[in-house]
Design an enzyme around this catalytic site. Structure first.
Site, short mmCIF file in Angstrom:
data_model
loop_
_atom_site.label_atom_id
_atom_site.label_comp_id
_atom_site.label_asym_id
_atom_site.label_seq_id
_atom_site.Cartn_x
_atom_site.Cartn_y
_atom_site.Cartn_z
N HIS A 173 -5.32 36.82 -10.10
CA HIS A 173 -5.06 35.44 -10.50
C HIS A 173 -5.94 34.48 -9.70
O HIS A 173 -6.62 33.61 -10.28
CB HIS A 173 -3.57 35.11 -10.28
CG HIS A 173 -3.17 33.77 -10.77
ND1 HIS A 173 -2.41 33.58 -11.90
CD2 HIS A 173 -3.40 32.52 -10.29
CE1 HIS A 173 -2.19 32.30 -12.09
NE2 HIS A 173 -2.79 31.62 -11.11
N GLU A 174 -5.96 34.64 -8.39
CA GLU A 174 -6.75 33.74 -7.55
C GLU A 174 -8.24 34.02 -7.71
O GLU A 174 -9.06 33.09 -7.59
CB GLU A 174 -6.33 33.89 -6.09
CG GLU A 174 -4.85 33.64 -5.82
CD GLU A 174 -4.38 32.29 -6.34
OE1 GLU A 174 -5.19 31.35 -6.39
OE2 GLU A 174 -3.20 32.18 -6.71
N GLY B 175 0.83 -1.20 0.00
CA GLY B 175 0.00 0.00 0.00
C GLY B 175 0.86 1.24 0.00
O GLY B 175 2.10 1.17 0.13
N PRO B 176 0.25 2.39 -0.16
CA PRO B 176 1.01 3.65 -0.18
C PRO B 176 1.75 3.88 1.13
O PRO B 176 1.40 3.30 2.17
CB PRO B 176 -0.07 4.72 -0.42
CG PRO B 176 -1.24 3.99 -0.97
CD PRO B 176 -1.19 2.62 -0.38
#
Length: 707
Positions: free
Chosen positions: A481-482, A259-260
């Site tokens: 931008h945001e 698993g991770p």
């Protein structure tokens, strides 16, 4: 455990204990050496004779004061050319005695005969009223005179050679011997501690886990219920094997947990040891590999020998991919020590000499590189996947770790669990710890929901960098931008709810737009992916609309959009032109020579069509984002102005601006005023891209990326 279980053997456990330095033995030996040396020196000092001159010696001989019962000895030493006469003189008032006793000279008739001293038998002991003396002489010049003197008075001179080298050498070597003994004890201790002896390289380094302290049970493991059920059978089999043997079932020989990273594989193995009342050996895969040839295979055999003595038992091998990699795919030829170790492991797990009652539990996050012979039934009968927890599992994990800290009553762990999709157990534990540290810095008595959310944002997106001085122009560019990302998230239909928008530098970016899904997603629809492409283009489009120019702050957005579009075309079959064909090699890393010479499975013309499809998807998303933001230009200006005023806005604030044109319930706290004006920047001739990379990149939205 059943009654037929053989008794445990504590031999391996005692052997693994670290040897202690025997200070008592060393001190005792040092005291004995010092006493022997002191005795030699005292004895030599006690037997030392009193030296007189040759004139005094002639006087004593003339006065007949030489002890007649003790022969005179002419002593010649080998180490020097010195010669002296040794004998005993009778004490008298005028003699050399220190006691002052009167002793008349013996009569002449009592002298021993000349021939009596020439025998091998020793003379009688010296009298109490006599004193030993020595006279240095030179035989070369006084030989005839001495012979006449002794012959006239009836004395006999016996030549004797004396060699006192060993005594002097021992006394002079005592300090050196003491130092050498100390070095010997210390070096032997270091060899035993480091390598368990110079000849014990082939011994297993598996450590028997003690159950007395830090005991972990299944109650301490949460979020992996299926994996717990799989390994629960092992515990029940070890406790009551007859329950399964009645139906002919056999105990699994090996369980591979994959698993991770951070999902709790090692913790689950420790829980098995805590639940099963059997010996538990723990070792890492890298402990088998050594610089000496054959050591790894020897350690494997010794590990199974220890397990056989303690059967039934569990052996846990962490990171088994260090020793169990695929054979025959190395670069070049020659002897591979790792392959020999793997061969020994394969034979021990299922060979001619199979060990019953030994269960191997291995953990890895790279099952794709393991050798197929290691994964077949009979060796690793079960493969347990320990995946990332879902929302219910994350809440259980948070509650397990929250027991170790002081949590306030109004803290909502369920809300934090919903807002942490994709978090592993290790990241959730780090979240609780960061929240506790944050509450301690704020001098709070308990952890509240505000600290938990701040810790969540810090773990996922990085810590705020308020100390980074930005100009008003860069802040305005970041705000637009945001704001472009935020408007598209609110307008588009197939996007997750907006969580927060900020122009405070956090982590590697100068601004962030964060969204969080309402529930865990395991699949992504094509409409959702297309909307993600549009959102990714929002920051660049907003800069172009407002300023008529663009910056390199959209670098992360472009990379993310390219990855989504290429996967849609090459891996997910979402392109009508390319069809349901896989054109990618997957996300697997290159594994040495196995994948090094692998070529792509399509032609150059097909590669050109793939590039065209990827560009088409991104261009269409860019145009759609531009159309939406041009229609919402007033909302774009309002959100950018609010960001410049408050720096951070929640999703509810963005929704109020989209519906009412302004914030109905503004944030309670405004950003603190700057303490000092920014320091003027020194002229820099570097290119703009290099400067912006040092600052972590210009504002780029940190948005969700489908996997």
């Amino acid at each position: 455990m059943s009654d037929d279980t053989p008794p445990r053997n504590d031999g391996p456990q005692r052997r693994n204990q670290e040897p202690q330095f025997n200070w008592k033995g060393f001190l005792l030996l040092a005291v004995v050496v010092l006493l022997v040396g002191s005795g030699l020196m005292v004895g030599k000092e006690a037997t030392r004779a009193q030296e007189i001159t040759y004139r005094e010696f002639v006087q004593y001989v003339t006065e007949q004061r030489i002890d007649p019962d003790q022969d005179l000895k002419l002593v010649q030493q080998d180490t020097t050319s010195a010669e002296f006469i040794e004998g005993y003189v009778l004490r008298s008032k005028a003699g050399i005695s220190n006691s002052g006793e009167e002793a008349a000279p013996p009569p002449a008739g009592s002298k021993s005969e000349p021939g009596s001293a020439m025998g091998d038998t020793p003379n009688s002991s010296p009298k109490k009223n006599s004193v030993k003396f020595t006279v240095p002489i030179s035989i070369q010049y006084q030989k005839e005179e001495l012979q006449d003197l002794l012959k006239k008075h009836g004395l006999v001179l016996i030549p004797q050679y004396r060699n006192d080298q060993w005594g002097a050498l021992l006394i002079s070597m005592l300090p050196i011997l003491m130092v050498l003994m100390l070095i010997y004890f210390l070096v032997r201790q270091q060899i035993k501690t480091a390598g368990r002896g110079a000849l014990n390289f082939g011994k297993s380094r598996a450590k028997m886990l003690s159950q007395d302290r830090n005991k972990v049970t299944f109650k301490d493991v949460a979020g992996v219920e299926e994996a717990k059920d799989e390994v629960q059978e092992l515990v029940e089999f070890l406790k009551d094997p007859k329950k399964f043997q009645k139906l002919g079932g056999k105990i699994p020989k090996g369980v591979l947990m994959n698993g991770p990273p951070g999902t709790g594989k090692t913790l689950l193995a420790r829980a098995i040891a805590g639940e099963a009342d059997v010996p538990f050996f723990s070792i890492s895969g890298s402990d088998f590999v050594e610089m000496f040839v054959g050591v790894g295979a020897s350690r494997v055999r010794d590990m199974f020998e220890q397990g056989k003595k303690n059967a039934p038992c569990l052996i846990f091998i962490d990171e088994i991919d260090a020793v169990g990699r695929h054979r025959g795919h190395g670069l070049g030829g020659g002897h591979d020590e790792r392959e020999q170790t793997l061969n020994a492991l394969l034979v021990e797990m299922d060979g001619f000499d199979t060990q019953e009652g030994i269960i191997i539990i291995a953990a890895t996050n790279r099952p794709d590189v393991l050798d197929p012979a290691l994964l077949r039934p009979g060796r690793f009968d079960r493969q347990v996947t320990v995946s990332l927890p879902d929302v219910k599992g994350r809440e259980e994990i948070l509650r397990v770790h929250a027991k170790k800290v002081k949590l306030s009553e109004n803290a909502e762990l369920s809300k934090i669990a919903r807002g942490t999709p994709g978090f592993s157990g290790a990241e959730l534990a780090n979240l609780i710890n960061e929240a506790a540290l944050l509450a301690a810095r704020r001098n709070l008595k308990a952890i509240t929901s505000a600290e938990l959310e701040e810790a969540r944002d810090k773990v996922r997106w990085g810590r705020e960098r308020r100390s980074l001085a930005l100009s008003d122009k860069e802040k305005e560019n970041t705000a637009y931008h945001e704001a472009g990302h935020a408007i598209l998230i609110e307008v588009l239909e197939h996007t997750s709810p907006l969580h927060k928008v900020t122009i405070i530098p956090r982590g590697p970016s100068l601004g962030s737009t964060m969204w969080l899904p309402e529930e865990d997603k395991f699949t992504h629809r094509k409409s959702e992916l297309l909307d993600d492409l549009v959102v990714a283009m929002g920051g660049r489009v907003a800069e172009e609309i407002q300023f008529g120019d663009v910056t390199n702050g959209a670098m992360g957005d472009i990379r993310q959009a390219t990855s989504i579009a290429r996967n849609m075309v090459c891996a997910w079959g979402m392109s009508e032109k390319m069809g349901m064909v896989e054109y990618s090699d997957g996300d697997q890393a290159v594994f040495l020579a196995r994948d090094l010479g692998r070529s792509r499975g399509y032609s150059g013309a097909t590669a050109q069509k793939i590039d065209e499809e990827v560009k088409r998807l991104i261009d269409e998303a860019y145009q759609k984002a531009k159309d939406i933001l041009l229609a919402q230009k007033d909302k774009l200006d309002a959100i950018a102005a609010a960001l410049l005023e408050y720096e951070t806005l929640d999703g509810i604030h963005i929704k109020e601006i989209m519906e009412h044109g302004r914030i109905m319930n503004p944030p309670t706290s405004k950003p603190p005023p700057p303490q000092s004006p920014p320091v003027p920047k020194v002229a820099d001739n570097r290119p703009a891209s290099q400067e912006n990379e040092d600052l972590g990149g210009l504002p780029g939205g940190l948005i969700g990326v489908p996997t």
